[in-house]
Design a protein around this motif. Structure first.
Motif, PDB file in Angstrom:
ATOM      1  N   ALA A 178       0.831  -1.203   0.000  1.00  0.00           N
ATOM      2  CA  ALA A 178       0.000   0.000   0.000  1.00  0.00           C
ATOM      3  C   ALA A 178       0.865   1.252   0.000  1.00  0.00           C
ATOM      4  O   ALA A 178       0.576   2.224  -0.707  1.00  0.00           O
ATOM      5  CB  ALA A 178      -0.918  -0.012   1.217  1.00  0.00           C
ATOM      6  N   ALA A 179       1.939   1.230   0.780  1.00  0.00           N
ATOM      7  CA  ALA A 179       2.843   2.379   0.821  1.00  0.00           C
ATOM      8  C   ALA A 179       3.504   2.598  -0.528  1.00  0.00           C
ATOM      9  O   ALA A 179       3.628   3.740  -1.000  1.00  0.00           O
ATOM     10  CB  ALA A 179       3.896   2.174   1.905  1.00  0.00           C
ATOM     11  N   MET A 180       3.933   1.517  -1.169  1.00  0.00           N
ATOM     12  CA  MET A 180       4.610   1.631  -2.462  1.00  0.00           C
ATOM     13  C   MET A 180       3.665   2.118  -3.553  1.00  0.00           C
ATOM     14  O   MET A 180       4.087   2.777  -4.510  1.00  0.00           O
ATOM     15  CB  MET A 180       5.203   0.278  -2.864  1.00  0.00           C
ATOM     16  N   MET A 181       2.388   1.788  -3.425  1.00  0.00           N
ATOM     17  CA  MET A 181       1.422   2.132  -4.474  1.00  0.00           C
ATOM     18  C   MET A 181       0.735   3.466  -4.244  1.00  0.00           C
ATOM     19  O   MET A 181      -0.020   3.927  -5.099  1.00  0.00           O
ATOM     20  CB  MET A 181       0.382   1.014  -4.580  1.00  0.00           C
ATOM     21  N   THR A 182       0.991   4.101  -3.101  1.00  0.00           N
ATOM     22  CA  THR A 182       0.386   5.407  -2.829  1.00  0.00           C
ATOM     23  C   THR A 182       1.144   6.483  -3.597  1.00  0.00           C
ATOM     24  O   THR A 182       2.351   6.656  -3.393  1.00  0.00           O
ATOM     25  CB  THR A 182       0.436   5.727  -1.324  1.00  0.00           C
ATOM     26  N   PRO A 183       0.468   7.201  -4.495  1.00  0.00           N
ATOM     27  CA  PRO A 183       1.176   8.215  -5.275  1.00  0.00           C
ATOM     28  C   PRO A 183       1.603   9.388  -4.397  1.00  0.00           C
ATOM     29  O   PRO A 183       1.006   9.637  -3.336  1.00  0.00           O
ATOM     30  CB  PRO A 183       0.134   8.653  -6.314  1.00  0.00           C
ATOM     31  N   PRO A 184       2.638  10.115  -4.809  1.00  0.00           N
ATOM     32  CA  PRO A 184       3.079  11.267  -4.028  1.00  0.00           C
ATOM     33  C   PRO A 184       2.037  12.373  -4.038  1.00  0.00           C
ATOM     34  O   PRO A 184       1.226  12.465  -4.963  1.00  0.00           O
ATOM     35  CB  PRO A 184       4.361  11.710  -4.742  1.00  0.00           C
ATOM     36  N   PRO A 185       2.034  13.206  -3.029  1.00  0.00           N
ATOM     37  CA  PRO A 185       1.083  14.322  -3.001  1.00  0.00           C
ATOM     38  C   PRO A 185       1.355  15.298  -4.142  1.00  0.00           C
ATOM     39  O   PRO A 185       2.490  15.455  -4.582  1.00  0.00           O
ATOM     40  CB  PRO A 185       1.328  14.972  -1.639  1.00  0.00           C
ATOM     41  N   ALA A 186       0.300  15.922  -4.612  1.00  0.00           N
ATOM     42  CA  ALA A 186       0.436  16.915  -5.688  1.00  0.00           C
ATOM     43  C   ALA A 186       0.915  18.223  -5.082  1.00  0.00           C
ATOM     44  O   ALA A 186       0.152  19.185  -4.920  1.00  0.00           O
ATOM     45  CB  ALA A 186      -0.895  17.094  -6.400  1.00  0.00           C
ATOM     46  N   SER A 187       2.174  18.245  -4.709  1.00  0.00           N
ATOM     47  CA  SER A 187       2.744  19.395  -4.020  1.00  0.00           C
ATOM     48  C   SER A 187       4.197  19.558  -4.432  1.00  0.00           C
ATOM     49  O   SER A 187       4.860  18.582  -4.807  1.00  0.00           O
ATOM     50  CB  SER A 187       2.650  19.197  -2.501  1.00  0.00           C
ATOM     51  N   THR A 192       6.187  18.689   2.777  1.00  0.00           N
ATOM     52  CA  THR A 192       5.096  17.753   2.466  1.00  0.00           C
ATOM     53  C   THR A 192       5.637  16.508   1.787  1.00  0.00           C
ATOM     54  O   THR A 192       5.274  15.369   2.138  1.00  0.00           O
ATOM     55  CB  THR A 192       4.055  18.434   1.557  1.00  0.00           C
ATOM     56  N   LEU A 193       6.518  16.702   0.817  1.00  0.00           N
ATOM     57  CA  LEU A 193       7.073  15.566   0.078  1.00  0.00           C
ATOM     58  C   LEU A 193       7.977  14.719   0.960  1.00  0.00           C
ATOM     59  O   LEU A 193       7.974  13.482   0.856  1.00  0.00           O
ATOM     60  CB  LEU A 193       7.848  16.078  -1.137  1.00  0.00           C
ATOM     61  N   SER A 194       8.737  15.371   1.845  1.00  0.00           N
ATOM     62  CA  SER A 194       9.633  14.599   2.711  1.00  0.00           C
ATOM     63  C   SER A 194       8.840  13.773   3.720  1.00  0.00           C
ATOM     64  O   SER A 194       9.253  12.660   4.071  1.00  0.00           O
ATOM     65  CB  SER A 194      10.624  15.523   3.421  1.00  0.00           C
ATOM     66  N   ASN A 195       7.714  14.289   4.176  1.00  0.00           N
ATOM     67  CA  ASN A 195       6.859  13.487   5.057  1.00  0.00           C
ATOM     68  C   ASN A 195       6.344  12.249   4.333  1.00  0.00           C
ATOM     69  O   ASN A 195       6.263  11.154   4.917  1.00  0.00           O
ATOM     70  CB  ASN A 195       5.682  14.324   5.560  1.00  0.00           C
ATOM     71  N   TYR A 196       5.984  12.413   3.071  1.00  0.00           N
ATOM     72  CA  TYR A 196       5.524  11.285   2.249  1.00  0.00           C
ATOM     73  C   TYR A 196       6.631  10.239   2.108  1.00  0.00           C
ATOM     74  O   TYR A 196       6.411   9.036   2.343  1.00  0.00           O
ATOM     75  CB  TYR A 196       5.088  11.805   0.884  1.00  0.00           C
ATOM     76  N   MET A 197       7.853  10.684   1.734  1.00  0.00           N
ATOM     77  CA  MET A 197       8.947   9.746   1.538  1.00  0.00           C
ATOM     78  C   MET A 197       9.348   9.071   2.845  1.00  0.00           C
ATOM     79  O   MET A 197       9.599   7.861   2.887  1.00  0.00           O
ATOM     80  CB  MET A 197      10.158  10.477   0.952  1.00  0.00           C
ATOM     81  N   ALA A 198       9.408   9.854   3.935  1.00  0.00           N
ATOM     82  CA  ALA A 198       9.773   9.281   5.229  1.00  0.00           C
ATOM     83  C   ALA A 198       8.757   8.227   5.662  1.00  0.00           C
ATOM     84  O   ALA A 198       9.109   7.215   6.282  1.00  0.00           O
ATOM     85  CB  ALA A 198       9.880  10.386   6.277  1.00  0.00           C
ATOM     86  N   GLY A 199       7.485   8.440   5.314  1.00  0.00           N
ATOM     87  CA  GLY A 199       6.455   7.455   5.618  1.00  0.00           C
ATOM     88  C   GLY A 199       6.658   6.154   4.866  1.00  0.00           C
ATOM     89  O   GLY A 199       6.407   5.065   5.402  1.00  0.00           O
ATOM     90  N   ILE A 200       7.126   6.253   3.625  1.00  0.00           N
ATOM     91  CA  ILE A 200       7.426   5.046   2.851  1.00  0.00           C
ATOM     92  C   ILE A 200       8.588   4.288   3.487  1.00  0.00           C
ATOM     93  O   ILE A 200       8.541   3.059   3.652  1.00  0.00           O
ATOM     94  CB  ILE A 200       7.734   5.398   1.389  1.00  0.00           C
ATOM     95  N   TYR A 201       9.654   5.018   3.852  1.00  0.00           N
ATOM     96  CA  TYR A 201      10.785   4.356   4.517  1.00  0.00           C
ATOM     97  C   TYR A 201      10.304   3.580   5.748  1.00  0.00           C
ATOM     98  O   TYR A 201      10.703   2.436   5.974  1.00  0.00           O
ATOM     99  CB  TYR A 201      11.833   5.382   4.962  1.00  0.00           C
ATOM    100  N   LYS A 202       9.442   4.216   6.534  1.00  0.00           N
ATOM    101  CA  LYS A 202       8.953   3.570   7.756  1.00  0.00           C
ATOM    102  C   LYS A 202       8.134   2.329   7.427  1.00  0.00           C
ATOM    103  O   LYS A 202       8.300   1.273   8.060  1.00  0.00           O
ATOM    104  CB  LYS A 202       8.120   4.563   8.561  1.00  0.00           C
ATOM    105  N   ALA A 203       7.263   2.430   6.428  1.00  0.00           N
ATOM    106  CA  ALA A 203       6.422   1.291   6.053  1.00  0.00           C
ATOM    107  C   ALA A 203       7.252   0.122   5.521  1.00  0.00           C
ATOM    108  O   ALA A 203       6.842  -1.040   5.631  1.00  0.00           O
ATOM    109  CB  ALA A 203       5.399   1.722   5.004  1.00  0.00           C
ATOM    110  N   LEU A 204       8.411   0.419   4.961  1.00  0.00           N
ATOM    111  CA  LEU A 204       9.275  -0.628   4.419  1.00  0.00           C
ATOM    112  C   LEU A 204      10.218  -1.206   5.470  1.00  0.00           C
ATOM    113  O   LEU A 204      11.039  -2.063   5.154  1.00  0.00           O
ATOM    114  CB  LEU A 204      10.076  -0.099   3.230  1.00  0.00           C
ATOM    115  N   GLY A 205      10.092  -0.717   6.700  1.00  0.00           N
ATOM    116  CA  GLY A 205      10.843  -1.325   7.791  1.00  0.00           C
ATOM    117  C   GLY A 205      12.092  -0.589   8.198  1.00  0.00           C
ATOM    118  O   GLY A 205      12.971  -1.166   8.861  1.00  0.00           O
ATOM    119  N   SER A 206      12.215   0.688   7.832  1.00  0.00           N
ATOM    120  CA  SER A 206      13.372   1.459   8.267  1.00  0.00           C
ATOM    121  C   SER A 206      13.444   1.489   9.783  1.00  0.00           C
ATOM    122  O   SER A 206      12.440   1.689  10.462  1.00  0.00           O
ATOM    123  CB  SER A 206      13.284   2.892   7.730  1.00  0.00           C
TER     124      SER A 206
END
Length: 315
Positions: A178-187, A192-206
């Motif tokens: 789900a994290a990998m398939m969530t598109p980045p925010p239109a921003s 905002t973008l770094s929060n999105y990327m950091a969330g992906i890192y966390k979901a992948l087990g960082s």
């Protein structure tokens, strides 16, 4: 661990700062950085889906260079400062999805083999005949394909967090997909973008803390934010990593190692174990607590493992 490595490499008189450059190879411009003396054996680091070269931590690169190697990290096509292939358009998902697990031709913008040719083209442009190939995630699949198709360019293979392409392997955990398939925010706002990327890192087990995940994300975003290319990467992976490479992996003759975390939620540890069991003489390193991420906590352990495998190759 990353802070310790930074101190150590800063104290070493033998490790040069990163030398950035660009070369023409395989019809594109490839951006890269080189660490260490150019006359030393090369270790080529290949990245995962959508990742720029900065996702290989600088401390990790300098650690390897400090042990007597030339270390090269680079941006894959459609990532970072390497050529963005906008002319190829977005993937034809309606044509691609029915062909998953078919292991045949598909209407892809490009394939993982094309990306392996980029890597060998980079080596040629840098006048490197052979290198130790290290790839993570999609980069691990590319490293395998490079070793299978261009064995004369490879001294050793280290496959990290990657599968054999066997489509019957256990699937990813739903939250990771789900994290990998969530598109980045239109921003265009970096926070905002770094929060999105950091969330992906966390979901992948960082295992990095929130501040470090954010710092990593900002490094990516401020250098070269280009999410459009990630879809073309994903198309290549979806088809290429559902085509069983085991018959070809079984023919690999160079020293090989698999590094895989036992907490990987995207490419299960069973996938890494299968790769290791398929390649003759391959060493398996299962890292306790590591997810699908090159986190600070594991950098020293990964560097030790890579150097051990590299040392098995003929001089």
């Amino acid at each position: 661990m990353r802070k310790i490595l930074l101190v150590l490499v800063a104290l070493s008189p033998f490790v040069a700062q990163a030398q950035p450059g660009k070369v023409q190879a395989n019809g594109i411009t490839i951006a890269y950085e080189s660490f260490g003396k150019p006359d030393k054996q090369a270790i080529l680091l290949i990245n995962g889906t959508g990742s720029p070269l900065t996702d290989w931590p600088e401390a990790f690169c300098k650690d390897l260079a400090g042990r007597g190697y030339r270390v090269i990290r680079f941006d894959n096509r459609d990532a970072g400062l390497t050529t963005h292939l906008d002319s190829l358009g977005q993937p034809d998902w309606a044509g691609i999805i029915p062909l998953i697990k078919k292991c045949g031709p598909a209407p892809l913008p490009y394939t993982l083999l094309d990306m392996a040719k980029d890597a060998t083209g980079l080596l040629t442009a840098l006048k490197i005949d052979k290198a130790h190939i290290v790839g993570v995630s999609m980069g691990g699949a590319i490293a395998q394909i490079l070793t299978i198709n261009f064995p004369d360019r490879v001294r050793s293979l280290t496959s990290v967090m990657a599968s054999s392409g066997n489509p019957e392997l256990p699937p990813a955990k739903p939250e990771a997909m789900a994290a990998m398939m969530t598109p980045p925010p239109a921003s265009t706002h970096a926070d905002t973008l770094s929060n999105y990327m950091a969330g992906i890192y966390k979901a992948l087990g960082s295992t990095d803390g929130e501040a470090l995940r954010k710092q990593r994300a900002l490094m990516h975003i401020n250098r070269a934010w280009y999410p459009t290319g990630t879809a073309r990467h994903a198309a290549a992976v979806i088809i290429g990593d559902n085509c069983d490479r085991r018959p070809d992996l079984a023919k690999i003759k160079v020293p090989a190692m698999v590094i895989h975390g036992d907490a990987d939620p995207l490419v299960t540890v069973a996938s890494g174990k299968e790769v290791a069991a398929t390649i003759p003489g391959c060493e398996l390193v299962v890292v306790e607590g590591m997810g699908h991420d090159v986190s600070e906590r594991f950098l020293g352990q990964m560097a030790d493992a890579v150097v051990r495998n590299v040392g098995r190759a003929k001089k």
